[in-house]
Design an enzyme around this catalytic site. Structure first.
Site, PDB file in Angstrom:
ATOM      1  N   GLY A  23      64.347  44.214 -46.878  1.00  0.00           N
ATOM      2  CA  GLY A  23      64.462  43.978 -45.438  1.00  0.00           C
ATOM      3  C   GLY A  23      63.942  45.079 -44.555  1.00  0.00           C
ATOM      4  O   GLY A  23      63.795  44.881 -43.350  1.00  0.00           O
TER       5      GLY A  23
ATOM      6  N   GLU B  88      67.508  68.483 -25.717  1.00  0.00           N
ATOM      7  CA  GLU B  88      66.168  67.993 -25.372  1.00  0.00           C
ATOM      8  C   GLU B  88      65.256  69.189 -25.131  1.00  0.00           C
ATOM      9  O   GLU B  88      65.567  70.080 -24.326  1.00  0.00           O
ATOM     10  CB  GLU B  88      66.244  67.107 -24.121  1.00  0.00           C
TER      11      GLU B  88
ATOM     12  N   HIS C 234      69.622  30.331 -10.132  1.00  0.00           N
ATOM     13  CA  HIS C 234      70.526  31.208  -9.376  1.00  0.00           C
ATOM     14  C   HIS C 234      71.946  30.964  -9.868  1.00  0.00           C
ATOM     15  O   HIS C 234      72.317  29.830 -10.166  1.00  0.00           O
ATOM     16  CB  HIS C 234      70.433  30.888  -7.883  1.00  0.00           C
TER      17      HIS C 234
END
Length: 469
Positions: free
Chosen positions: A39, A199, A451
């Site tokens: 997979g 980061e 809507h």
């Protein structure tokens, strides 16, 4: 054993179950080789398990927002073992289902083991050497392993190892502010972990528009995620007590240390091409190890194809599947199995960049970004719409985010769209087929959306197209 097949399929990533059943239905004798779990990444360590965790994290978060909707949930308890169980079950069911289908099919022979090329038509698996007229390489990619002083003496995590945790991290430190890092940061913060992101740059999501990174930062920081910018990890060492890992880093040249219980390295991925002995078949790769392919995903040997992450042309499940479709169009026509018009055959250049990042709310993109539009030589119009103006977002009390739509001023084609906000991962699919049609945005403007939905104002936003300068 030495046996000849019509086609050898190496690796069982996400294109496998889209294409191999077609080959088998056409009567082709196919050998499928898999060295791990069937997979590929998506089923085992990517989409299937992580989005199961995203759903759990959202349920917990929504329960905690009761005050916004006039109810309360007292004494909310987290059972980490139960949280992790569905994703383990889902991936187990998926991989076993794929293996069983392939193993039980009369035209398919499954080989479990690592594939190594002998020549351009022969592959060795364990003690068997098999050959075929055509070969598809679909072996994917894996997380980059950190190379740091002290890394061998701590128990560090990548996205694969993280999914097998049996205890909720007290403090999860994440090295890397990309899509994987951000998704896990929000997931585990919502589970109750303290979370810190390291980061290297000055902003999150450096490849995206500046405002997109700012919105992502606002979302995560508002939930209690700590972000350390301009940080360079120098080394790691063992700590004491619950925070058993010390992360030694510099920020703006100043040495610092952070203690955490668990550390996730989300610093990129590398192709699994290095285990295939490609040199024996003379298959070309680039300097990062990605297999070079042409527009129909053929390598420098026309009978060998490179599909999915291993070719470097996309790093997503949907691009892997599309690679498989491109292969099928080319192969099936070559074999006389395709009676469609040649102009319907897919190629890599026909594919628009499309992806989603599944923090909550999600970021979704198709085509170009604003940054790319401004760098383009084309005359580009842009329409923007803050999520805070969309009624459905206000009704859900989820108003963070923005919509951007980009149009070619001359051809009137839609060049791209960004939807960062509630429902964005589903809404972005509206643009993909429209962009394939290359119809004028004015046709899109005439569309009627139901809507109340998040998408209903997308046509109306086009009334405010303005020229990018």
């Amino acid at each position: 054993m030495s046996k000849h097949f019509d086609l050898i399929w190496i690796g069982t990533g996400q294109a496998t179950m889209s294409i191999v059943p077609r080959l088998l239905a056409a009567g082709k004798k196919v050998a499928v080789i898999e060295s791990g779990n069937f997979g590929g990444t998506c089923v085992n360590t990517g989409c299937t398990p992580t989005k199961t965790l995203v759903a759990a994290a959202r349920a917990i978060f929504q329960a905690g927002r009761g005050d916004n909707f006039g109810f309360s949930v007292d004494n909310l308890q987290i059972d980490f073992e139960k949280i992790m169980a569905p994703q383990k079950r889902n991936r187990g069911n998926a991989t076993s289902g794929i293996e069983q289908f392939l193993t039980n099919h009369q035209h398919c022979t499954v080989f479990k083991g690592r594939a190594e090329f002998v020549d351009d038509k022969s592959v060795k698996v364990n003690e068997d050497t098999i050959s075929a007229e055509h070969i598809v390489i679909h072996v994917g990619a894996r997380p980059v392993e950190p190379e740091l002083p002290g890394i061998d003496i701590i128990e560090w995590l990548d996205n694969e190892k993280l999914l097998n945790l049996s205890e909720l991290p007290h403090h999860l430190a994440i090295v890397g502010g990309g899509y994987i890092g951000l998704e896990f940061s929000q997931i585990f913060r919502r589970f109750g972990s303290k979370v810190t992101i390291f980061e290297r740059g000055t902003a999150l999501l450096a490849r995206e528009d500046d405002d997109i990174g700012e919105i992502a930062e606002d979302i995560l920081v508002s939930e209690g995620v700590e972000i350390i910018y301009n940080s360079q990890i120098e080394s790691v060492s063992k700590g004491e007590g619950v925070d058993k890992i010390n992360i030694h880093y510099t920020q703006a040249g100043e040495p610092k240390t952070l203690a955490a219980s668990h550390t996730l390295f989300a610093i990129g991925r590398v192709p699994n091409s290095d285990s295939l002995n490609l040199a024996a078949a003379g298959i070309d790769t680039d300097n990062r190890g990605f297999i070079k392919v042409n527009q129909t995903v053929q390598t420098n040997h026309p009978h060998i194809y490179g599909v999915g992450d291993v070719n470097g042309k996309g790093a997503f499940t949907h691009t892997s599947v599309n690679d498989g479709e491109i292969f099928w169009d080319h192969y099936s026509r070559l074999m006389g199995l395709n009676d469609e018009a040649p102009e319907l055959d897919r190629t890599l250049s026909m594919r628009d960049t499309t992806y989603s990042m599944f923090i909550d709310p999600p970021l979704a993109r198709v085509g170009i970004s604003e940054k790319e539009a401004r760098q383009s030589s084309r005359s580009v119009l842009m329409a923007t719409l803050p999520m805070s103006r969309i009624s459905r977002a206000k009704e859900k009390q989820e108003t963070k985010g923005v919509v951007k739509i980009f149009v070619d001023a001359e051809s009137e084609e839609i060049l791209g769209a960004t939807v960062f906000g509630t429902g964005g991962d589903e809404i972005i699919g509206v643009f993909a087929p429209f962009m394939q049609s290359k119809a004028s945005y004015k046709t899109f403007r005439r569309a009627v959306f139901p809507h109340p939905t998040v998408g209903e104002l997308l046509p109306w936003a086009l009334d405010d197209l303005t020229q990018l300068k």
